[in-house]
Enzyme design. Structure first.
Site, short mmCIF file in Angstrom:
data_model
loop_
_atom_site.label_atom_id
_atom_site.label_comp_id
_atom_site.label_asym_id
_atom_site.label_seq_id
_atom_site.Cartn_x
_atom_site.Cartn_y
_atom_site.Cartn_z
N ASP A 132 23.57 84.82 -8.42
CA ASP A 132 22.81 83.38 -8.41
C ASP A 132 23.77 82.64 -9.20
O ASP A 132 22.97 81.74 -10.26
CB ASP A 132 21.47 83.92 -9.56
CG ASP A 132 21.98 84.60 -11.28
OD1 ASP A 132 23.33 85.05 -11.46
OD2 ASP A 132 21.39 84.51 -12.60
N GLU A 133 25.20 83.06 -9.56
CA GLU A 133 25.63 81.56 -10.20
C GLU A 133 26.95 81.38 -9.51
O GLU A 133 27.41 82.90 -8.80
CB GLU A 133 25.96 82.07 -11.55
CG GLU A 133 26.54 81.04 -12.29
CD GLU A 133 26.83 82.03 -13.74
OE1 GLU A 133 27.12 81.11 -15.06
OE2 GLU A 133 26.69 82.92 -14.24
#
Length: 346
Positions: free
Chosen positions: A94-95
């Site tokens: 997610d990053e």
């Protein structure tokens, strides 16, 4: 991404939207992997026990994780990133860091690019994302948390120093809870107080990390965005349903963990010289024990020999809820991106 796992669950299940949810387990051994923003208002956050989460928020809804679905969504987001630059460094599902100094759109404004990327993620995937924009990875990382959820913050070159000076020390990336407390004891509460300390002072109190703190508070962080991150370690670990109090039972569990680790080492074609045993006790305190060899190993039998030595190195102070093994000091100069999937009993 904003509360990624929880947001995916809310997107896929309309019943969960607007409600406090936690991805993870609710029983006595359960751990929260992610919490929706509705749940975070009650102090529910990742890594706390399911029991504590439920105590903080009685209305909390627990959802079992679906990592295959999260990977599917993450892949779609990564494709959007690559429409803008090939210099994409994933940190997790997610990053990621993006270097848009030279980009495929020919747009000189990183701020406008970030807004466009976030808009595309929302339109094409259905989730919100936040972004931080600045001169290096350190400042951009801090800025990315500034206007969450669904926001962004730009720290221009001439604003970096004043931004860091005013920043609470607990918000510095790389300064954890223990280090924060130590800095408080030394009278360091904000960036300006950290900046006033000499290099010698910081190295004396924080060892090798002292130089890192000395430079980043001055806006100096020369780490490049690498499309393939160099693997520093490969690890496997397991959280148990029932606490273990006997080293004999622990060795049985460590055999299966070592087998899983061997598979990962072979998959990525790496070996390492340093073996580390990770122990998390029933009171959630954590301990690591390491040994460095003069040669590289990747075989589970050899790994287990070292782990057994580390396990019996000193007596356990309490029953154990988690064991893990990692191998680092790897034998590769190539740029490899290694994803370590941790195993939890949800």
């Amino acid at each position: 991404m904003d509360a990624f796992y929880a947001s995916v669950e809310q997107m896929d299940n309309p019943f969960l939207r607007g409600k406090p949810i936690a991805v993870g387990g609710s029983d006595s051994r359960g751990v929260v992997a992610a919490a929706s923003y509705e749940a975070r208002k009650f102090g529910v956050r990742s890594a706390i026990s399911g029991v504590l989460a439920k105590k903080n928020c009685p209305e909390l809804i627990f959802v079992k994780p679906r990592f295959d679905r999260y990977k599917e969504i993450s892949s779609k987001i990564q494709k959007i990133f690559h429409d803008y630059t090939d210099l994409v460094e994933p940190l997790s599902l997610d990053e990621a860091y993006l270097d848009v100094t030279v980009n495929k759109k020919g747009n000189p404004s990183a701020t406008l690019l970030a807004a466009e990327i976030r808009q595309r993620i929302f339109k094409e995937v259905g989730l919100t994302a936040s972004a931080g924009i600045s001169i290096n990875k350190f400042v951009a990382k801090i800025a990315s948390d500034y206007n969450k959820p669904n926001g962004q913050k730009t720290v221009n070159p001439d604003e970096v120093i004043s931004f860091l000076e005013a920043l609470p020390i607990r918000k510095f990336h790389g300064v954890g809870k223990v280090t924060t407390e130590k800095m408080y004891q030394l009278g360091i509460f904000t960036g300006v107080e950290l900046k006033n300390k000499s290099l010698e002072f910081l190295e004396k109190h924080f060892g090798k990390s002292g130089a890192y703190y000395y430079h980043v508070v001055r806006g100096i962080h020369n780490s490049e965005v690498k499309s393939n991150r160099t693997a520093k370690s490969v690890a496997a670990e397991h959280t148990f349903d029932v606490n273990l109090s006997s080293e004999i039972f622990m060795m049985e569990k460590l055999e299966s963990i070592a087998a899983a680790l061997e598979k990962r080492l072979k998959k990525y074609d790496v070996a390492g010289k340093t073996v580390t045993l990770k122990i998390k006790y029933s009171d959630f305190t954590q301990q690591t024990r390491s040994k460095t060899l003069p040669y590289f190993i990747a075989d589970k039998v050899l790994i287990l020999e070292i782990v057994k030595e580390l396990l019996f190195q000193e007596r356990m102070k309490d029953s154990v809820r988690l064991l893990g093994i990692s191998v680092n000091n790897l034998n590769t100069e190539e740029k490899k991106f290694v994803v370590v999937q941790l195993k939890f009993d949800f």
